[in-house]
Design a protein around this motif. Structure first.
Motif, PDB file in Angstrom:
ATOM      1  N   UNK A 187       0.850  -1.169   0.000  1.00 25.39           N
ATOM      2  CA  UNK A 187       0.000   0.000   0.000  1.00 25.39           C
ATOM      3  C   UNK A 187       0.898   1.235   0.000  1.00 25.39           C
ATOM      4  N   UNK A 188       0.566   2.196  -0.840  1.00 26.35           N
ATOM      5  CA  UNK A 188       1.378   3.401  -0.971  1.00 26.35           C
ATOM      6  C   UNK A 188       0.998   4.443   0.081  1.00 26.35           C
ATOM      7  N   UNK A 189       1.868   5.442   0.223  1.00 27.99           N
ATOM      8  CA  UNK A 189       1.683   6.470   1.244  1.00 27.99           C
ATOM      9  C   UNK A 189       0.334   7.172   1.095  1.00 27.99           C
ATOM     10  N   UNK A 190      -0.042   7.531  -0.130  1.00 28.11           N
ATOM     11  CA  UNK A 190      -1.303   8.257  -0.317  1.00 28.11           C
ATOM     12  C   UNK A 190      -2.498   7.425   0.151  1.00 28.11           C
ATOM     13  N   UNK A 191      -2.478   6.127  -0.113  1.00 33.49           N
ATOM     14  CA  UNK A 191      -3.573   5.252   0.320  1.00 33.49           C
ATOM     15  C   UNK A 191      -3.599   5.118   1.839  1.00 33.49           C
ATOM     16  N   UNK A 192      -2.421   5.070   2.458  1.00 31.66           N
ATOM     17  CA  UNK A 192      -2.348   4.965   3.919  1.00 31.66           C
ATOM     18  C   UNK A 192      -2.874   6.238   4.586  1.00 31.66           C
ATOM     19  N   UNK A 193      -2.536   7.379   4.012  1.00 31.75           N
ATOM     20  CA  UNK A 193      -3.033   8.646   4.581  1.00 31.75           C
ATOM     21  C   UNK A 193      -4.554   8.674   4.516  1.00 31.75           C
ATOM     22  N   UNK A 194      -5.102   8.314   3.364  1.00 32.94           N
ATOM     23  CA  UNK A 194      -6.559   8.304   3.203  1.00 32.94           C
ATOM     24  C   UNK A 194      -7.204   7.328   4.181  1.00 32.94           C
ATOM     25  N   UNK A 195      -6.664   6.103   4.251  1.00 32.75           N
ATOM     26  CA  UNK A 195      -7.235   5.064   5.108  1.00 32.75           C
ATOM     27  C   UNK A 195      -7.173   5.483   6.587  1.00 32.75           C
ATOM     28  N   UNK A 196      -6.056   6.007   7.014  1.00 33.17           N
ATOM     29  CA  UNK A 196      -5.902   6.414   8.410  1.00 33.17           C
ATOM     30  C   UNK A 196      -6.800   7.609   8.753  1.00 33.17           C
ATOM     31  N   UNK A 197      -6.906   8.540   7.832  1.00 35.62           N
ATOM     32  CA  UNK A 197      -7.782   9.700   8.081  1.00 35.62           C
ATOM     33  C   UNK A 197      -9.211   9.257   8.263  1.00 35.62           C
ATOM     34  N   UNK A 198      -9.688   8.359   7.425  1.00 44.41           N
ATOM     35  CA  UNK A 198     -11.056   7.856   7.536  1.00 44.41           C
ATOM     36  C   UNK A 198     -11.245   7.065   8.828  1.00 44.41           C
ATOM     37  N   UNK A 199     -10.235   6.252   9.176  1.00 45.06           N
ATOM     38  CA  UNK A 199     -10.323   5.446  10.397  1.00 45.06           C
ATOM     39  C   UNK A 199     -10.417   6.344  11.627  1.00 45.06           C
ATOM     40  N   UNK A 200      -9.729   7.479  11.596  1.00 40.43           N
ATOM     41  CA  UNK A 200      -9.759   8.405  12.730  1.00 40.43           C
ATOM     42  C   UNK A 200     -10.986   9.316  12.704  1.00 40.43           C
ATOM     43  N   UNK A 201     -11.776   9.240  11.640  1.00 41.78           N
ATOM     44  CA  UNK A 201     -12.988  10.049  11.568  1.00 41.78           C
ATOM     45  C   UNK A 201     -12.729  11.523  11.331  1.00 41.78           C
ATOM     46  N   UNK A 202     -11.667  11.836  10.640  1.00 42.72           N
ATOM     47  CA  UNK A 202     -11.315  13.233  10.379  1.00 42.72           C
ATOM     48  C   UNK A 202     -11.653  13.605   8.943  1.00 42.72           C
ATOM     49  N   UNK A 203     -12.107  14.819   8.752  1.00 43.89           N
ATOM     50  CA  UNK A 203     -12.269  15.342   7.398  1.00 43.89           C
ATOM     51  C   UNK A 203     -10.907  15.854   6.932  1.00 43.89           C
ATOM     52  N   UNK A 204     -10.793  16.129   5.647  1.00 41.91           N
ATOM     53  CA  UNK A 204      -9.536  16.684   5.142  1.00 41.91           C
ATOM     54  C   UNK A 204      -9.235  18.019   5.816  1.00 41.91           C
ATOM     55  N   UNK A 205     -10.266  18.827   6.040  1.00 43.00           N
ATOM     56  CA  UNK A 205     -10.073  20.138   6.667  1.00 43.00           C
ATOM     57  C   UNK A 205      -9.590  19.983   8.105  1.00 43.00           C
ATOM     58  N   UNK A 206     -10.189  19.038   8.853  1.00 41.64           N
ATOM     59  CA  UNK A 206      -9.770  18.835  10.242  1.00 41.64           C
ATOM     60  C   UNK A 206      -8.318  18.353  10.309  1.00 41.64           C
ATOM     61  N   UNK A 207      -7.943  17.429   9.428  1.00 40.05           N
ATOM     62  CA  UNK A 207      -6.564  16.966   9.402  1.00 40.05           C
ATOM     63  C   UNK A 207      -5.630  18.113   9.024  1.00 40.05           C
ATOM     64  N   UNK A 208      -6.032  18.908   8.053  1.00 35.18           N
ATOM     65  CA  UNK A 208      -5.216  20.056   7.641  1.00 35.18           C
ATOM     66  C   UNK A 208      -5.031  21.034   8.804  1.00 35.18           C
ATOM     67  N   UNK A 209      -6.103  21.277   9.562  1.00 36.32           N
ATOM     68  CA  UNK A 209      -6.006  22.183  10.708  1.00 36.32           C
ATOM     69  C   UNK A 209      -5.035  21.656  11.754  1.00 36.32           C
ATOM     70  N   UNK A 210      -5.064  20.347  11.996  1.00 31.55           N
ATOM     71  CA  UNK A 210      -4.157  19.754  12.981  1.00 31.55           C
ATOM     72  C   UNK A 210      -2.696  19.837  12.541  1.00 31.55           C
ATOM     73  N   UNK A 211      -2.475  19.770  11.238  1.00 34.17           N
ATOM     74  CA  UNK A 211      -1.109  19.749  10.717  1.00 34.17           C
ATOM     75  C   UNK A 211      -0.594  21.136  10.340  1.00 34.17           C
ATOM     76  N   UNK A 212      -1.491  22.114  10.284  1.00 34.83           N
ATOM     77  CA  UNK A 212      -1.088  23.467   9.899  1.00 34.83           C
ATOM     78  C   UNK A 212      -0.837  23.614   8.409  1.00 34.83           C
ATOM     79  N   UNK A 213      -1.607  22.877   7.606  1.00 32.09           N
ATOM     80  CA  UNK A 213      -1.505  22.972   6.144  1.00 32.09           C
ATOM     81  C   UNK A 213      -2.899  23.260   5.585  1.00 32.09           C
TER      82      UNK A 213
END
Length: 182
Positions: free
Chosen positions: A1-27
């Motif tokens: 599994x590639x990095x992009x797929x892992x990021x997507x899978x983990x974000x969904x597993x944690x119940x985060x939207x792209x915006x929420x993840x972006x806010x946590x990371x400062x991007x």
């Protein structure tokens, strides 16, 4: 599994939207989207933050031979405090809710103010009804007690209290949702 797929899978597993993840990371949300699509890679410092947010190691994220995270890391649970039902609403309606949801708080505050005003008006008019004729006629002393226990006056008090509570709740909701949007 590639990095992009892992990021997507983990974000969904944690119940985060792209915006929420972006806010946590400062991007930006667009950066997270590019990472998930595989058109861009996160910087090293963002990769460390990603691993921390997802509860996995940076090694696992980068290793394309491992599909599932190690057993201890797979137990990461979604963060219910970060998951909002608004993020699950699809399409144009979801975008409108995320962008203008704070206006619901404004609407509730205006409705509460109107309701409190109607309650205050009912109490005022009831008092005028019972005591307005005192200038021309002599009224019994128990008229004041009758004015207080009049159903219109009681309902006016209830409307005033409920309206004031709605007004305060609406203001708080508007402020919280507006700040969350930023």
């Amino acid at each position: 599994m590639q990095l992009n797929e892992k990021i997507f899978q983990c974000r969904k597993r944690c119940g985060l939207s792209q915006q929420e993840l972006a806010d946590r990371l400062g991007v930006s949300r667009q950066a997270v989207s590019k990472w998930e699509l595989g058109t861009a890679l996160p910087e090293l410092d963002k990769l460390k933050l990603l691993a921390g947010v997802f509860g996995v190691s940076a090694d696992w994220l980068l290793d394309e031979t491992q599909d599932a995270p190690p057993a201890a890391e797979a137990e990461a649970q979604p963060d219910p405090a970060r998951h909002a039902w608004v993020d699950d609403v699809p399409g144009a309606v979801g975008r409108l809710l995320r962008r203008y949801g704070w206006l619901a708080g404004v609407y509730i505050a205006v409705a509460g103010a109107a309701m409190a005003g109607m309650g205050a008006l009912a109490r005022y008019l009831t008092g005028r009804m019972f005591f307005g004729f005192g200038e021309y006629f002599s009224m019994p002393s128990d008229m004041a007690e009758m004015a207080k226990n009049n159903p219109v006056s009681v309902m006016g008090t209830v409307f005033f209290v409920l309206g004031a509570a709605l007004f305060l709740a609406g203001v708080v909701l508007a402020v919280v949702l507006r700040r969350r949007r930023k």
